[in-house]
Design a protein around this motif. Sequence first.
Motif, short mmCIF file in Angstrom:
data_model
loop_
_atom_site.label_atom_id
_atom_site.label_comp_id
_atom_site.label_asym_id
_atom_site.label_seq_id
_atom_site.Cartn_x
_atom_site.Cartn_y
_atom_site.Cartn_z
N PRO A 17 0.84 -1.21 0.00
CA PRO A 17 0.00 0.00 0.00
C PRO A 17 0.87 1.26 0.00
O PRO A 17 1.86 1.33 0.73
N TRP A 18 0.47 2.25 -0.78
CA TRP A 18 1.22 3.51 -0.86
C TRP A 18 0.42 4.65 -0.22
O TRP A 18 0.97 5.56 0.36
N SER A 19 -0.86 4.54 -0.31
CA SER A 19 -1.78 5.48 0.34
C SER A 19 -3.09 4.74 0.53
O SER A 19 -3.16 3.51 0.32
N ARG A 20 -4.13 5.44 0.89
CA ARG A 20 -5.41 4.76 1.08
C ARG A 20 -5.96 4.17 -0.21
O ARG A 20 -6.75 3.22 -0.18
N THR A 21 -5.55 4.69 -1.34
CA THR A 21 -6.11 4.23 -2.62
C THR A 21 -5.08 3.77 -3.63
O THR A 21 -5.45 3.34 -4.72
N SER A 22 -3.79 3.82 -3.29
CA SER A 22 -2.75 3.53 -4.28
C SER A 22 -1.84 2.39 -3.81
O SER A 22 -1.77 2.07 -2.62
N HIS A 23 -1.15 1.79 -4.77
CA HIS A 23 -0.21 0.71 -4.50
C HIS A 23 1.17 1.04 -5.06
O HIS A 23 1.30 1.79 -6.04
N ILE A 24 2.17 0.43 -4.45
CA ILE A 24 3.49 0.30 -5.07
C ILE A 24 3.64 -1.16 -5.46
O ILE A 24 3.53 -2.04 -4.60
N VAL A 25 3.86 -1.42 -6.73
CA VAL A 25 3.93 -2.80 -7.23
C VAL A 25 5.32 -3.04 -7.83
O VAL A 25 5.81 -2.24 -8.64
N THR A 26 5.95 -4.13 -7.40
CA THR A 26 7.22 -4.55 -7.98
C THR A 26 6.96 -5.71 -8.94
O THR A 26 6.30 -6.69 -8.58
N LEU A 28 8.61 -8.40 -12.05
CA LEU A 28 9.78 -8.99 -12.72
C LEU A 28 9.50 -8.96 -14.21
O LEU A 28 8.48 -9.50 -14.67
N THR A 29 10.38 -8.33 -14.95
CA THR A 29 10.27 -8.27 -16.40
C THR A 29 11.46 -9.02 -17.01
O THR A 29 12.40 -9.36 -16.30
N PRO A 30 11.45 -9.28 -18.30
CA PRO A 30 12.60 -9.95 -18.92
C PRO A 30 13.90 -9.15 -18.85
O PRO A 30 14.96 -9.69 -19.18
N THR A 31 13.84 -7.89 -18.43
CA THR A 31 15.07 -7.10 -18.30
C THR A 31 15.36 -6.71 -16.85
O THR A 31 16.25 -5.90 -16.60
N GLY A 32 14.63 -7.28 -15.89
CA GLY A 32 14.90 -7.00 -14.49
C GLY A 32 13.65 -6.58 -13.73
O GLY A 32 12.54 -6.57 -14.27
N LYS A 33 13.86 -6.22 -12.46
CA LYS A 33 12.75 -5.78 -11.62
C LYS A 33 12.40 -4.32 -11.93
O LYS A 33 13.27 -3.50 -12.16
N VAL A 34 11.12 -4.04 -11.91
CA VAL A 34 10.60 -2.70 -12.13
C VAL A 34 9.58 -2.40 -11.03
O VAL A 34 8.72 -3.24 -10.74
N THR A 35 9.70 -1.25 -10.41
CA THR A 35 8.77 -0.85 -9.36
C THR A 35 7.93 0.32 -9.86
O THR A 35 8.47 1.32 -10.33
N THR A 36 6.62 0.18 -9.74
CA THR A 36 5.72 1.19 -10.27
C THR A 36 4.76 1.68 -9.19
O THR A 36 4.39 0.93 -8.28
N VAL A 37 4.35 2.91 -9.32
CA VAL A 37 3.26 3.45 -8.52
C VAL A 37 1.97 3.28 -9.31
O VAL A 37 1.90 3.62 -10.50
N VAL A 38 0.95 2.72 -8.64
CA VAL A 38 -0.36 2.56 -9.28
C VAL A 38 -1.31 3.48 -8.53
O VAL A 38 -1.87 3.12 -7.48
N LYS A 39 -1.50 4.67 -9.04
CA LYS A 39 -2.34 5.65 -8.35
C LYS A 39 -3.82 5.30 -8.50
O LYS A 39 -4.28 4.94 -9.58
N ARG A 68 13.79 9.00 -10.10
CA ARG A 68 13.22 8.16 -9.06
C ARG A 68 13.16 6.71 -9.52
O ARG A 68 13.06 6.42 -10.71
N GLU A 69 13.24 5.79 -8.56
CA GLU A 69 13.12 4.38 -8.89
C GLU A 69 11.67 3.96 -9.08
O GLU A 69 11.40 2.87 -9.58
N LEU A 70 10.75 4.79 -8.63
CA LEU A 70 9.33 4.49 -8.79
C LEU A 70 8.83 5.06 -10.10
O LEU A 70 8.83 6.27 -10.30
N HIS A 71 8.41 4.19 -11.00
CA HIS A 71 7.89 4.61 -12.28
C HIS A 71 6.36 4.62 -12.22
O HIS A 71 5.75 4.05 -11.31
N ALA A 72 5.74 5.24 -13.17
CA ALA A 72 4.28 5.40 -13.16
C ALA A 72 3.64 4.36 -14.08
O ALA A 72 3.92 4.33 -15.28
N LEU A 73 2.79 3.52 -13.52
CA LEU A 73 2.08 2.54 -14.32
C LEU A 73 0.96 3.22 -15.08
O LEU A 73 0.12 3.92 -14.50
N ARG A 74 0.95 3.01 -16.40
CA ARG A 74 -0.06 3.65 -17.24
C ARG A 74 -1.17 2.68 -17.66
O ARG A 74 -2.32 3.07 -17.82
N ASP A 75 -0.80 1.43 -17.86
CA ASP A 75 -1.80 0.46 -18.32
C ASP A 75 -1.36 -0.93 -17.87
O ASP A 75 -0.16 -1.18 -17.70
#
Length: 231
Positions: A17-26, A28-39, A68-75
């Motif tokens: 959980p990142w806030s009451r309505t958002s997540h931080i999701v890690t 695994l992709t074919p090029t490594g780990k990616v951490t995204t914010v899902v607002k 930042r290491e946190l990228h924004a998930l778009r879809d």
Amino acid sequence: MAGETTKCEAICLRIVPWSRTSHIVTWLTPTGKVTTVVKGAVRPKSAFLGQYDLNYRCEIVYYLRATRELHALRDCAPVDGREALRGDYRKLLLAEHFRRLVFDQAPSGPDAGDWFDLLDGSLARLVAASNLQSEMLAFELAVLRLAGLSPELEAESGAFALRGERKIPVTPQVARCLKSPLLIKYQDSLADALRVIGVFYAFHLEGAPDTRRTVLQMISTTEEGRGIRNG
């Protein structure tokens, strides 16, 4: 490159959980780990509701941020939700063990593709697996191989090399089980093989042996409440 939008397949490793309505999701992709914010991930009308969960393989689109290491998930769209895992808590527990090992050990860059294939294939096989101890042993051996730490088994008699000159003697049956953990004819040696791998992990990888022991106890318990000895 920062500022670009990236599209790829990804396996959901961790949700925080990142806030009451958002997540931080890690992921695994074919090029490594990616951490995204899902607002707004859990808002009632969020486009992300039901689109991802632990163990899912998804197709994701995210916006790269430079500072930042946190990228924004778009879809995000699920490719394989592995729904059958949800009906068996033992399989879910083992899947968590798989994800934790990958989270701790998987590199970034081209070599991450092998880790992605390992986790994806192991989770897919776990859905229909009947012997979870075999799946655990096979996965842990594969992790060691990808990490460049494959155990050295000396001939058929078996001597299991640890760091430096230390070795653990193993029986020929255990040695063969370690070489082919998914073969049915070696299943009688599973408990000893898993114990040996547990010692190897303690010497070569940072981890939580108590957590591994708990996972092994839980997945080794049959419907009648019986289990195998483990280390």
